[in-house]
Design a protein around this motif. Structure first.
Motif, short mmCIF file in Angstrom:
data_model
loop_
_atom_site.label_atom_id
_atom_site.label_comp_id
_atom_site.label_asym_id
_atom_site.label_seq_id
_atom_site.Cartn_x
_atom_site.Cartn_y
_atom_site.Cartn_z
N HIS A 115 13.30 7.87 -17.06
CA HIS A 115 13.52 8.21 -15.65
C HIS A 115 14.55 7.29 -14.99
O HIS A 115 15.12 7.63 -13.96
N TRP A 147 16.22 15.24 -2.18
CA TRP A 147 14.84 15.50 -2.59
C TRP A 147 14.23 16.70 -1.87
O TRP A 147 13.65 17.58 -2.54
N TYR A 164 15.62 19.81 -3.28
CA TYR A 164 15.18 20.06 -4.65
C TYR A 164 13.77 20.68 -4.66
O TYR A 164 13.51 21.68 -5.33
N LEU A 165 12.87 20.06 -3.88
CA LEU A 165 11.49 20.58 -3.87
C LEU A 165 11.45 21.99 -3.29
O LEU A 165 10.74 22.87 -3.82
N PRO A 183 8.79 11.30 -0.80
CA PRO A 183 9.90 11.48 -1.76
C PRO A 183 10.13 10.23 -2.60
O PRO A 183 9.69 9.13 -2.24
N LEU A 207 15.74 11.00 -6.95
CA LEU A 207 15.82 11.94 -8.06
C LEU A 207 16.37 11.24 -9.29
O LEU A 207 17.10 10.25 -9.18
N ASP A 237 12.67 15.38 -9.85
CA ASP A 237 11.74 14.33 -9.44
C ASP A 237 11.04 13.82 -10.70
O ASP A 237 10.35 14.58 -11.38
N ARG A 247 8.45 12.38 -11.24
CA ARG A 247 7.00 12.58 -11.29
C ARG A 247 6.61 13.93 -11.87
O ARG A 247 5.46 14.15 -12.22
N GLU A 248 7.60 14.81 -12.03
CA GLU A 248 7.32 16.07 -12.74
C GLU A 248 6.81 15.79 -14.15
O GLU A 248 5.93 16.50 -14.65
N GLN A 295 3.65 6.71 -3.56
CA GLN A 295 4.52 7.64 -4.30
C GLN A 295 3.92 8.08 -5.64
O GLN A 295 4.23 9.17 -6.12
N PHE A 343 2.31 17.17 -8.88
CA PHE A 343 3.51 17.40 -9.67
C PHE A 343 3.25 18.19 -10.94
O PHE A 343 4.20 18.55 -11.65
#
Lengths: 335, 162
Positions: free
Chosen positions: A145, A162, A165-166, A201, A204, A236, A238-239, A275, A284
């Motif tokens: 990451h 962010w 993107y979401l 957020p 990214l 992200d 965290r996906e 976060q 996520f």
């Protein structure tokens, strides 16, 4: 690429190597399909060069057109594999050659070095205490990451920010709901819920897209090797955490000790407890599964329309139900 | 029509043949994996064959009742009309009601079920936009029932071959 079990793949590889390395005189002495991949067609080959040296390679190609469930772009994967050594501290497969047109191997196929290593998933299953291997897994993906975006291929889509993107991911759920009526009620509900419960957020970054210990190869003699980059994208990070929570292979080291897993990730990534926490990991899962769920739905619809992507598509209809179940459970838990 | 064995029993018999007679004789790993997947699909199909018409008809009734109830709530309907969601809801309800309700042919039942799902989805969107928490909660209960049915079909979900 030829389907697994085809006897002709070794001969095709030999012709390809004759074109790619004309001076080395490569002879394929073994070529066997690798079972278990749900996406690409893979084979392991051993090649003896004219000078007597032997090398082992992994071939990774597209299934025949119209077959398979999961689709990804081989050109993009090749570019990424070539860029990763400069972009990340994580060890990645050495991509050697690419049959860009499929002229030799039957479809677009990447040939990469075969590492002498075993799956981290298997090591975890054998370990009396998987804790240290959990730490290794978490640290490895935190390093993924942290890859330098500037050094990733310029062709990789870069979301503007962010929130955008979401929004894009959640709009994808609305699009799926419009296309697949059997899933529409669940997907509309989940997308609405997810818009109303957005987590804080984070910057990214590079997302692997199939984060699981099966995609980490380990050996006493080398750092962990992260494989299977076909679903990597900038998103992200965290996906990857959310995606891993649904991997049903035992042991799932997130569920074995969520606190250890997330403490370790926060320490490695520098993200805060706001976060990264169990609720955010849950959230996520919904975001991290969007791409693959769309492909599962498309494959199921193809069967319904009389096409035949292969038995995997029918088999994975259960996975759609499983996602529905998990998504709604997350909405309940976090509401 | 021959009533016994029923469709699910016939499929179950095929599953047994595959796992007990054919699978042990296969040596190719890829073919073994495909056969295991095939047997799983058939086992799920047996469950569906035994119940799916009844399940879809029961759920269709609940979905349409919900959509009609939402359409009948003046405050929600007003918001839906203002946001442009009123007409899609009415159209989805009409499309579902236009499907033959008495037919037990699988294609007819599935078509009506899908259209009821669309009406439900439009109704849920209207309830969400109007902030009607009680209607959203009621929708959640219907979704819970749907998932319970899907779980009966998939029985024990497991991933093979990885």
């Amino acid at each position: 690429m030829d389907a697994p079990g085809s006897g002709s793949l070794g001969a095709r590889l030999e012709r390809f190597l004759a074109a790619a390395e004309p001076s080395r005189g490569g002879r394929v002495v073994a070529c066997d399909a690798i079972t278990g991949g749900y996406s690409r067609v893979s084979a392991r080959a051993r090649v003896r060069w004219r000078n007597g040296a032997e090398e082992a390679f992994i071939l990774r190609g597209d299934p025949p057109p119209g077959s398979g469930v999961f689709a990804s772009d081989r050109d993009a994967e090749w570019e990424l594999l070539r860029a990763l050594p400069a972009a990340t501290s994580v060890s990645t497969p050495v991509a050697r050659w690419y049959d860009r047109s499929g002229e030799y191997l039957g479809s677009k196929a990447i040939v990469m070095d075969c590492a002498e290593a075993v799956s981290l998933q298997d090591e975890m299953a054998r370990a009396a205490d998987p804790g240290p291997l959990t730490d290794l897994f978490v640290d490895t993906f935190a390093a993924v990451h942290a890859a330098s975006s500037e050094r990733l291929p310029p062709s990789m889509p870069r979301p503007a920010d962010w929130p955008g993107y979401l929004d894009g991911v959640l709009a994808g759920y609305d699009r799926m709901a419009g296309q697949y009526p059997g899933s529409a009620p669940v997907l509309r509900y989940v997308a609405w819920w997810a818009r109303a419960h957005q987590p804080p957020p984070v910057p990214l970054g590079l997302v692997h897209g199939d984060c699981q210990p099966s995609n980490v190869l380990v050996s006493p003699s080398r750092p962990p090797l992260v494989i299977d980059w076909e679903f990597a994208h900038i998103g992200d990070p965290r996906e990857d955490l959310g995606y891993y929570t649904q991997i049903p292979l035992e042991p799932n080291v997130y569920w074995a000790d969520p606190k250890r897993f997330l403490d370790r990730y926060r320490a490695a990534s520098g993200l805060t407890e706001d976060q990264v926490n169990p609720q955010v990991a849950d959230y996520f899962l919904i975001i991290g599964m969007a791409l693959l769920l769309e492909q599962l739905l498309a494959a199921a619809a193809a069967i319904g329309a009389g096409r035949r992507p292969g038995i995997l598509a029918s088999y994975l209809v259960n996975a759609i139900s499983h996602q529905h179940d998990m998504f709604l459970a997350i909405c309940d838990r976090l509401s | 029509m021959i009533t016994r064995p029923t469709t699910d029993a016939l499929i179950a018999d095929c599953c047994q043949e595959l796992t007990e007679e054919i699978l042990p004789a296969l040596t190719d790993d890829t073919l073994r994996l495909r056969l295991i997947m095939t047997e799983t699909v058939l086992r799920n199909a047996a469950v569906r064959a035994a119940h799916e018409i009844a399940w879809m008809r029961e759920e269709t009734a609940g979905l349409l009742a919900y959509a009609a109830a939402v359409a009948g709530v003046a405050a929600v309907a007003a918001v839906a009309d203002r946001d442009g969601g009123g007409e899609p809801l009415r159209a989805a309800l009409a499309a579902a009601e236009a499907c033959p309700a008495d037919s037990l042919h699988l294609g007819d039942v599935a078509r009506r079920y899908e259209r009821a799902g669309e009406a439900f989805t439009q109704a849920l969107a209207a309830a969400q936009r109007a902030g009607a928490a009680d209607l959203v909660a009621r929708a959640r209960e219907l979704l819970r029932d749907r998932i319970a049915t899907e779980k009966q079909v998939m029985a024990s979900y497991a991933v093979v071959g990885r």
